[in-house]
Design an enzyme around this catalytic site. Structure first.
Site, mmCIF file in Angstrom:
data_model
loop_
_atom_site.group_PDB
_atom_site.id
_atom_site.type_symbol
_atom_site.label_atom_id
_atom_site.label_comp_id
_atom_site.label_asym_id
_atom_site.label_seq_id
_atom_site.Cartn_x
_atom_site.Cartn_y
_atom_site.Cartn_z
ATOM 1 N N ILE A 120 0.939 -1.136 0.320
ATOM 2 C CA ILE A 120 -0.043 -0.093 0.116
ATOM 3 C C ILE A 120 0.625 1.855 -0.231
ATOM 4 C CG2 ILE A 120 -1.839 1.396 1.399
ATOM 5 C CD1 ILE A 120 -2.837 -1.438 1.770
ATOM 6 N N ASP A 162 13.055 3.757 11.026
ATOM 7 C CA ASP A 162 13.004 2.266 11.737
ATOM 8 C C ASP A 162 11.848 2.626 12.193
ATOM 9 O OD1 ASP A 162 12.453 0.246 13.590
ATOM 10 O OD2 ASP A 162 14.614 0.006 13.860
ATOM 11 N N TYR A 175 -2.338 -8.263 16.951
ATOM 12 C CA TYR A 175 -2.662 -7.497 15.537
ATOM 13 C C TYR A 175 -3.839 -6.548 15.703
ATOM 14 C CZ TYR A 175 -3.213 -6.140 10.754
ATOM 15 O OH TYR A 175 -3.172 -5.539 9.414
ATOM 16 N N LYS A 215 -4.376 -2.961 16.276
ATOM 17 C CA LYS A 215 -5.034 -1.534 15.028
ATOM 18 C C LYS A 215 -5.954 -0.932 15.180
ATOM 19 C CE LYS A 215 -2.125 -2.847 11.136
ATOM 20 N NZ LYS A 215 -1.517 -1.351 10.722
ATOM 21 N N VAL A 267 -5.861 -7.307 1.201
ATOM 22 C CA VAL A 267 -5.000 -6.779 0.295
ATOM 23 C C VAL A 267 -4.091 -7.172 -1.198
ATOM 24 C CG1 VAL A 267 -4.487 -4.004 -0.698
ATOM 25 C CG2 VAL A 267 -5.587 -4.690 1.432
ATOM 26 N N THR A 324 -1.035 -7.571 -1.592
ATOM 27 C CA THR A 324 0.595 -7.287 -0.917
ATOM 28 C C THR A 324 1.266 -8.401 -0.514
ATOM 29 O OG1 THR A 324 -0.476 -6.301 1.350
ATOM 30 C CG2 THR A 324 -0.795 -4.828 -0.173
#
Length: 281
Positions: free
Chosen positions: A20, A70, A178, A182, A211, A213
């Site tokens: 993205i 980073d 995760y 998020k 997506v 990716t």
């Protein structure tokens, strides 16, 4: 292909070497920004993306710059912000795409603490550091404006877009780390939007589901059955393309979104509208 014209402005994109982030850089170049700083921990990938962006650039004086970053390191984040400002004089659009995906499918009782810590540090702390550093620069610069058929419209002093996930709004088995990270990204987005209101800085988030990716490809390798899950859950029976996400990010940078602030858009073809989604025929 993005159909929105910007015709000016400077962008800083993290996670710009692939996925993205890279597609957003290409879309912004195509929309007409005058300069983009592409930051990634993969410096070579960022350099290649920066070179590719020049092929699509519409601004006559377009420039691109690749920088290693980073995002969990405060000094490293400050360096990319300082370098972008020094090279281009301002930062109008900041896209925080760098982050990590779900690296463990362990359910809560079996979750490794080090996995949780790494995910939280990258996705929460990393985003916070980027938003904080960019917002300070934006607050001290003059506003950007565009002229349309209705006259001049101000975009304020900057637009920040955080790349979240459908997991910013819903949960799934084996994704505690995760999903937590998020969800927190939405908290960062809303809090930063409130804190920067007086500076006329807009902060929004995009929250896509699967997506096309490298991150998604890695998930498919790790969890082969994911391909069938996507086909069953997505009303379109497929993942989103990177440009379907990048185009909305360009929109949030544009005059068309000048009255949009503190929001998060779920980009999932309607998969999360109900607990069960029938296939589209």
């Amino acid at each position: 292909m993005s159909k929105i014209a910007l015709n000016d402005g400077v962008a800083l994109i993290t996670g710009a070497a692939s996925g993205i982030g890279k597609e957003t850089a290409l879309a912004l170049a195509e929309a007409g920004v005058r300069a983009i700083a592409l930051a990634d921990i993969n410096e070579q990938g960022a350099l290649e993306a920066a070179q590719e962006s020049r092929r699509y650039a519409k601004h006559a004086s377009y420039r691109s710059l690749a920088i290693k970053v980073d995002i969990v390191d405060e000094e490293s984040v400050q360096t990319i912000v300082d370098t972008t400002f020094r090279e281009f004089g301002r930062i109008d659009f900041s896209v925080n795409s760098a982050g990590m995906g779900n690296i463990s499918g362990a359910i809560t009782p079996n979750l490794a603490v080090d996995v949780f810590n790494k995910t939280v540090e990258t996705n929460i702390k990393g985003t916070m550091l980027c938003v904080r550093a960019v917002a300070k620069v934006m607050a001290d610069q003059g506003p950007l404006s565009y002229t349309s058929r209705h006259g001049t419209r101000s975009l304020g002093r900057g637009s920040i877009i955080n790349v979240g996930s459908v997991n910013s709004h819903v949960a799934a088995p084996g994704m505690l780390s995760y999903t937590t990270s998020k969800h927190a990204l939405i908290g960062i987005t809303k809090s930063a939007a409130i804190d920067t209101l007086k500076s006329h800085i807009r902060v929004n988030a995009v929250c896509p589901s699967w997506v096309d990716t490298p991150m998604n490809h890695a998930s498919l390798q790790r969890v082969p059955q994911l391909a069938q899950i996507i086909k069953a859950v997505s009303p379109l029976q497929q993942v989103a393309t990177t440009d379907e996400v990048a185009d909305y990010i360009v929109f949030l940078c544009s005059p068309s979104a000048s009255y949009i602030n503190g929001t998060s858009l779920v980009i999932d073809a309607g998969a999360t509208l109900t607990a069960h989604v029938s296939r589209v025929t």
